[in-house]
Design an enzyme around this catalytic site. Structure first.
Site, PDB file in Angstrom:
ATOM      1  N   ASP A  39     -30.084  57.630 -17.176  1.00 21.04           N
ATOM      2  CA  ASP A  39     -30.357  58.158 -18.510  1.00 21.04           C
ATOM      3  C   ASP A  39     -31.198  59.120 -18.659  1.00 21.04           C
ATOM      4  OD1 ASP A  39     -30.982  58.048 -21.266  1.00 21.04           O
ATOM      5  OD2 ASP A  39     -32.020  56.185 -21.220  1.00 21.04           O
ATOM      6  N   ASP A  51     -31.559  51.872 -15.091  1.00 23.22           N
ATOM      7  CA  ASP A  51     -31.087  51.466 -16.421  1.00 23.22           C
ATOM      8  C   ASP A  51     -29.536  50.894 -16.412  1.00 23.22           C
ATOM      9  OD1 ASP A  51     -31.890  51.573 -19.188  1.00 23.22           O
ATOM     10  OD2 ASP A  51     -31.029  53.363 -19.522  1.00 23.22           O
ATOM     11  N   LYS A  96     -25.509  46.148 -19.523  1.00 19.84           N
ATOM     12  CA  LYS A  96     -25.670  47.606 -19.664  1.00 19.84           C
ATOM     13  C   LYS A  96     -25.741  48.129 -18.337  1.00 19.84           C
ATOM     14  CE  LYS A  96     -29.136  50.853 -21.085  1.00 19.84           C
ATOM     15  NZ  LYS A  96     -30.436  51.073 -21.645  1.00 19.84           N
ATOM     16  N   ARG A 140     -27.759  50.455 -26.515  1.00 19.66           N
ATOM     17  CA  ARG A 140     -27.046  49.495 -27.713  1.00 19.66           C
ATOM     18  C   ARG A 140     -25.813  50.038 -28.205  1.00 19.66           C
ATOM     19  NH1 ARG A 140     -32.152  50.668 -31.414  1.00 19.66           N
ATOM     20  NH2 ARG A 140     -33.189  50.795 -29.107  1.00 19.66           N
ATOM     21  N   LYS A 145     -35.704  62.715 -22.223  1.00 23.03           N
ATOM     22  CA  LYS A 145     -36.940  62.171 -21.846  1.00 23.03           C
ATOM     23  C   LYS A 145     -37.964  63.108 -21.163  1.00 23.03           C
ATOM     24  CE  LYS A 145     -34.634  57.793 -20.571  1.00 23.03           C
ATOM     25  NZ  LYS A 145     -35.633  56.594 -21.635  1.00 23.03           N
ATOM     26  N   ASP A 176     -31.231  58.823 -26.902  1.00 24.84           N
ATOM     27  CA  ASP A 176     -31.971  57.989 -26.066  1.00 24.84           C
ATOM     28  C   ASP A 176     -31.736  56.383 -26.252  1.00 24.84           C
ATOM     29  OD1 ASP A 176     -33.195  57.863 -23.512  1.00 24.84           O
ATOM     30  OD2 ASP A 176     -35.045  57.985 -24.334  1.00 24.84           O
TER      31      ASP A 176
END
Length: 425
Positions: A197, A215, A192, A278, A204, A274
């Protein structure tokens, strides 16, 4: 190196006037007092103390040092701003191994600690490709699929997550092949690579966003592991896929309620922007599956749920195959790292239902609800070929927000040695 402080290990208790101190000093020698138990942890904590007191360069001396304890010292001695200056002890083979580990870990740490402004998705892909090429020479080839070209290859998730940024998303594919041109791929790695992010429209808080340069910890971890394995003489074909994007807000950003149709036909409703990791990994796992590799390993700073479950000194692992979990635990123990298996059953694939699509990318509740780390792994499972063994590593221990008794603030590189060990067999 000059002006080195000598550091020794001793099993003797400190003199009475030192009280319970585990590090004592005499002239230019620091002694780490070790006791029965987890020696590597004791040494790493002592290294943190030395570094915090301003010691910047050391020579490890004495017969009690092992490769593992020296490496634990290096991990505690490293900081976001300073590469450890350590003179190793032992034979030449041990020193080479430690130097290779330090170079690989420093590469990963520098990437994780890089500012988001300096590390765009393309910069991450390019730096990883160039570093591996320097190590592997003509045994390494790569390609980068960038921006709108991702749609031509049906890499829907990476494109969707990254399209809100002015800096395009990218998929890096690296092929390390020391064998014949038509050799089978033995292992496929997926990382990833979210270089920043914000959370997207599921934004966030400032506190939660501050450390989100980390991230892309999964991408840096698998890249460093492959580089280390190549340095150690890896003699099998390995492919690596980095899923690189910035998750930002703009008029072009993906939105809650969007439905993504992936290359394998799975439809996904976005209920949380967020939960983007995945979505990009789904592309990488499909690309890895297409290689026919019998083992697929992905690594990601994926869920807060894993962090809550195993804390900051373990990485969570998931697999449908018990033997894969056992092997990962064995390799982690051998490397002085820590992993812990969390549940993954077939019904976890259905724990994020959607009335509009085959699945949602999360559950519409804070943190994704109970069992969030397992539900995320279940989501990823949809994109892994049934023919492959698969290990998913949720890197709860890849980054330390403020530092603690073991790690300085920033990237830890915890997980690199486990994956390198799995590559080496």
């Amino acid at each position: 190196m000059t002006d080195l402080m000598q550091v020794t290990l001793t099993q003797d208790a400190p003199a009475a006037h030192w009280g319970k101190a585990n590090v004592t000093f005499q002239n230019n020698v620091a002694s780490i007092h070790i006791k029965a138990g987890d020696i590597q942890r004791q040494v790493q904590q002592a290294a943190r103390k030395l570094q915090s007191q301003g010691v910047s360069a050391v020579a490890l001396e004495g017969e009690l040092w092992t490769v593992d304890s020296q490496w634990a010292f290096a991990q505690g001695f490293a900081t976001a701003q300073i590469k450890p200056k350590i003179q190793w002890t032992g034979d030449d083979a041990s020193k080479k191994l430690l130097n290779d580990r330090l170079e690989s870990a420093s590469f990963a740490r520098d990437l994780i600690n890089e500012t988001p402004e300096n590390l765009s998705p393309m910069a991450l892909a390019t730096r990883a490709a160039n570093w591996l090429s320097e190590i592997g020479g003509d045994k390494v080839s790569y390609r980068i699929i960038e921006g709108e070209e991702l749609l031509e290859h049906q890499w829907i998730g990476i494109h969707a997550v990254g399209r809100g940024s002015e800096r395009p998303p990218a998929l890096l594919e690296v092929d390390f092949n020391p064998l014949a041109a038509d050799a089978d791929v033995s292992v496929a790695l997926v990382g990833k690579g979210i270089t920043f992010d914000s959370g997207g429209y599921s934004i966030k808080s400032s506190e939660g966003m501050l450390g989100m340069k980390c991230d892309m910890g999964g991408a840096s971890t698998v890249t460093a592991a492959l580089g280390l394995a190549i340095k150690s003489g890896l003699n099998k074909r390995v492919k690596l896929f980095l899923c690189c994007a910035e998750n930002l807000i703009s008029g072009h950003a993906y939105k809650l309620g969007d439905i993504l149709t992936y290359k394998n036909g799975v439809t996904v409703e976005v209920v949380n922007t967020d939960a983007e990791g995945r979505l990009v990994l789904a592309d990488g796992l499909q690309a890895a599956s297409e290689t026919g590799a019998p083992l697929i390993i992905d690594a990601a700073t994926l869920t807060g749920a894993a962090f809550m479950a195993v804390g900051t000194n373990y990485n969570a692992i998931f697999s449908p195959q018990a033997e894969v979990l056992a092997l990962a635990q064995q390799k982690a123990i051998a490397a002085g790292e820590r992993v812990w298996p969390l549940p993954l059953d077939p019904w976890h694939m259905d724990n994020c239902p959607s009335p509009y699509a085959d699945t949602a990318n999360s559950r519409a509740m804070k943190g994704g609800g109970a069992g969030g780390a397992s539900n995320a792994a279940g989501f990823l499972w949809r994109f892994v070929t049934p023919e492959a063994n698969w290990l998913h590593i949720d890197l709860a221990s890849a980054f330390s927000d403020a530092g603690d008794s073991l790690w300085a603030a920033g990237g830890t590189t915890h997980g690199v040695l486990t994956i390198a060990g799995l590559l080496e067999g």
